[in-house]
Enzyme design. Structure first.
Site, PDB file in Angstrom:
ATOM      1  CE  LYS A   6       8.047   8.210   6.091  1.00 59.74           C
ATOM      2  NZ  LYS A   6       7.331   9.479   5.860  1.00 59.74           N
TER       3      LYS A   6
ATOM      4  CE1 TYR B  59       6.803   4.811   5.697  1.00 64.18           C
ATOM      5  CE2 TYR B  59       7.913   4.222   7.754  1.00 64.18           C
ATOM      6  CZ  TYR B  59       6.946   4.948   7.073  1.00 64.18           C
ATOM      7  OH  TYR B  59       6.120   5.802   7.770  1.00 64.18           O
TER       8      TYR B  59
ATOM      9  NE  ARG C  72      -6.182   8.451   1.269  1.00 71.26           N
ATOM     10  CZ  ARG C  72      -5.420   7.380   1.557  1.00 71.26           C
ATOM     11  NH1 ARG C  72      -5.695   6.631   2.603  1.00 71.26           N
ATOM     12  NH2 ARG C  72      -4.382   7.079   0.805  1.00 71.26           N
TER      13      ARG C  72
ATOM     14  N   GLY D 284       5.164   7.794  16.127  1.00 71.55           N
ATOM     15  CA  GLY D 284       5.144   6.349  16.361  1.00 71.55           C
ATOM     16  C   GLY D 284       3.862   5.795  15.760  1.00 71.55           C
TER      17      GLY D 284
ATOM     18  CD  GLN E   2       7.881  -0.245   7.817  1.00 74.76           C
ATOM     19  OE1 GLN E   2       8.438   0.374   8.708  1.00 74.76           O
ATOM     20  NE2 GLN E   2       6.638  -0.011   7.456  1.00 74.76           N
TER      21      GLN E   2
ATOM     22  CG  ASP F 130       5.765  -2.555   5.102  1.00 72.10           C
ATOM     23  OD1 ASP F 130       6.275  -1.519   4.666  1.00 72.10           O
ATOM     24  OD2 ASP F 130       5.093  -2.603   6.154  1.00 72.10           O
TER      25      ASP F 130
HETATM   26  P1  NDP Z   1      -2.245   7.746   4.544  1.00 73.58           P
HETATM   27  O1  NDP Z   1      -1.911   6.486   3.785  1.00 73.58           O
HETATM   28  O2  NDP Z   1      -3.494   7.790   5.349  1.00 73.58           O
HETATM   29  O3  NDP Z   1      -2.276   8.987   3.519  1.00 73.58           O
HETATM   30  C1  NDP Z   1      -1.187   9.218   2.687  1.00 73.58           C
HETATM   31  C2  NDP Z   1      -1.461  10.451   1.853  1.00 73.58           C
HETATM   32  O4  NDP Z   1      -0.329  10.660   0.994  1.00 73.58           O
HETATM   33  C3  NDP Z   1      -2.683  10.309   0.956  1.00 73.58           C
HETATM   34  O5  NDP Z   1      -3.409  11.515   0.927  1.00 73.58           O
HETATM   35  C4  NDP Z   1      -2.076  10.015  -0.414  1.00 73.58           C
HETATM   36  O6  NDP Z   1      -2.872  10.456  -1.497  1.00 73.58           O
HETATM   37  C5  NDP Z   1      -0.775  10.785  -0.333  1.00 73.58           C
HETATM   38  N1  NDP Z   1       0.228  10.271  -1.251  1.00 73.58           N
HETATM   39  C6  NDP Z   1       0.758   9.019  -1.301  1.00 73.58           C
HETATM   40  N2  NDP Z   1       1.620   8.916  -2.329  1.00 73.58           N
HETATM   41  C7  NDP Z   1       1.635  10.127  -2.944  1.00 73.58           C
HETATM   42  C8  NDP Z   1       2.296  10.656  -4.087  1.00 73.58           C
HETATM   43  N3  NDP Z   1       3.151   9.907  -4.814  1.00 73.58           N
HETATM   44  N4  NDP Z   1       2.049  11.932  -4.441  1.00 73.58           N
HETATM   45  C9  NDP Z   1       1.200  12.695  -3.728  1.00 73.58           C
HETATM   46  N5  NDP Z   1       0.544  12.267  -2.633  1.00 73.58           N
HETATM   47  C10 NDP Z   1       0.753  10.988  -2.255  1.00 73.58           C
HETATM   48  O7  NDP Z   1      -0.945   8.078   5.420  1.00 73.58           O
HETATM   49  P2  NDP Z   1      -0.781   8.312   6.996  1.00 73.58           P
HETATM   50  O8  NDP Z   1      -1.660   9.406   7.452  1.00 73.58           O
HETATM   51  O9  NDP Z   1      -0.824   7.000   7.671  1.00 73.58           O
HETATM   52  O10 NDP Z   1       0.749   8.810   7.042  1.00 73.58           O
HETATM   53  C11 NDP Z   1       1.118  10.155   6.766  1.00 73.58           C
HETATM   54  C12 NDP Z   1       2.618  10.292   6.933  1.00 73.58           C
HETATM   55  O11 NDP Z   1       2.980   9.937   8.267  1.00 73.58           O
HETATM   56  C13 NDP Z   1       3.421   9.385   6.013  1.00 73.58           C
HETATM   57  O12 NDP Z   1       4.579  10.054   5.566  1.00 73.58           O
HETATM   58  C14 NDP Z   1       3.782   8.219   6.912  1.00 73.58           C
HETATM   59  O13 NDP Z   1       4.943   7.580   6.477  1.00 73.58           O
HETATM   60  C15 NDP Z   1       3.967   8.923   8.238  1.00 73.58           C
HETATM   61  N6  NDP Z   1       3.803   8.068   9.392  1.00 73.58           N
HETATM   62  C16 NDP Z   1       2.597   7.432   9.638  1.00 73.58           C
HETATM   63  C17 NDP Z   1       2.438   6.655  10.772  1.00 73.58           C
HETATM   64  C18 NDP Z   1       1.136   5.984  11.090  1.00 73.58           C
HETATM   65  O14 NDP Z   1       1.054   5.306  12.118  1.00 73.58           O
HETATM   66  N7  NDP Z   1       0.092   6.158  10.297  1.00 73.58           N
HETATM   67  C19 NDP Z   1       3.560   6.436  11.694  1.00 73.58           C
HETATM   68  C20 NDP Z   1       4.770   7.148  11.361  1.00 73.58           C
HETATM   69  C21 NDP Z   1       4.869   7.934  10.244  1.00 73.58           C
HETATM   70  P3  NDP Z   1      -4.284   9.707  -1.869  1.00 73.58           P
HETATM   71  O15 NDP Z   1      -5.249  10.173  -0.798  1.00 73.58           O
HETATM   72  O16 NDP Z   1      -4.664  10.204  -3.210  1.00 73.58           O
HETATM   73  O17 NDP Z   1      -4.006   8.247  -1.813  1.00 73.58           O
END
Ligand code: NDP
Length: 241
Positions: free
Chosen positions: A151, A147, A12, A178, A144, A88
């Site tokens: 990070k 978080y 995702r 970002g 956060q 959060d």
């Molecule tokens: P999403 O919430 O869309 O997806 C997170 C994914 O991580 C999912 O596939 C989820 O699995 C998986 N996941 C969560 N917890 C676990 C766990 N304990 N074990 C295994 N898998 C896990 O995240 P984003 O795409 O928004 O973010 C991706 C990364 O980028 C993160 O590290 C986030 O902190 C970082 N980030 C995101 C930003 C943003 O604007 N979106 C900005 C800055 C950083 P499942 O599909 O089964 O739920």
């Protein structure tokens, strides 16, 4: 032979874009997830990318999961530590469980995933570890503390490990996105977006998941062999510290 890459949380959001971009670049890709079977199955059907379910908070689950990937796809050459969560709350209202869940996933998850692939990478003399941190690990963010701490910890982990891997052909880098246009951002109202979020971003828009994926493909490539311990900031100019 094609190199093998694991992308945690790769079914995702940003992770799905990373997994697809690595596949398009010629890698054999394993995308992991935590619990959302429907999203994972839809992703597998749409992309043909293998999906694997385990919890990055568990070291034993990571060891077993990585062993399965290696048996099916071959030794892991590229690890993208992308799985991450937010829980959060302002600090005066944050219970210990909320702190622990985020640290366990966003920081300890990197140890749990990296430790089992590290020795193989050392033996083979090649590896790429790419850690998806965040702008909020660089600048901090109210609401956060958990978080931001995790990070920021990812960045320290990146720099220490880069020094250990350098002589063995392993690079370790971090990307700090970002605001990225994912499902998480779609929940924010247009009013908040226009008044509070976009004005903070000099380029005037959110980033796209594919823009982070292209950073990963570059850092994974042979072209990036001299880049290690670095933090690649991809935030539209929002923070330059
Ligand atoms: P999403 O919430 O869309 O997806 C997170 C994914 O991580 C999912 O596939 C989820 O699995 C998986 N996941 C969560 N917890 C676990 C766990 N304990 N074990 C295994 N898998 C896990 O995240 P984003 O795409 O928004 O973010 C991706 C990364 O980028 C993160 O590290 C986030 O902190 C970082 N980030 C995101 C930003 C943003 O604007 N979106 C900005 C800055 C950083 P499942 O599909 O089964 O739920």
């Amino acid at each position: 032979m094609a190199r093998t890459a694991i992308v945690t949380g790769g079914v995702r959001g940003i992770g799905a874009s990373i997994a697809k971009a690595l596949k398009a670049a010629g890698y054999q890709v394993a995308a992991t997830y935590a619990g959302q079977d429907d999203a994972a199955n839809a992703f597998r059907q749409e992309t043909g990318i293998s999906v694997y379910k385990w919890d990055v908070r568990s070291y034993d689950a990571c060891v077993a999961g990585i062993a399965k990937v290696e048996a099916e796809l071959g030794p892991v050459d590229v690890l993208v530590n992308n799985a991450g969560i937010t829980r959060d709350a302002m600090f005066h209202k944050m219970p210990p469980e909320q702190w622990k869940e985020v640290i366990d996933t966003n920081l300890t998850g990197l140890f749990n995933m990296t430790r089992p692939v590290w020795e193989g990478m050392r033996e083979r003399g090649f590896g790429r570890i790419i850690n998806i941190s965040s702008i909020n690990g660089q600048k901090g963010q109210a609401g956060q503390a958990n978080y931001s701490a995790a990070k920021a910890g990812d960045l320290g982990f990146t720099r220490a490990l880069a020094q250990e891997g350098a002589r063995k052909g392993i690079t370790v880098n971090a990307i700090c996105p970002g605001y990225i246009n994912t499902a998480m951002m779609a929940t924010i109202s247009e009013d908040v977006m226009q008044k509070h979020i976009l004005p903070q971003i000099p380029v005037g828009r959110l980033g796209e998941p594919d823009e982070i994926a292209r950073c990963v493909v570059f850092l994974a490539s042979d072209d990036a062999a001299f880049i290690t311990g670095s933090t690649l900031t991809a935030n539209g100019g929002q923070y330059m510290g």
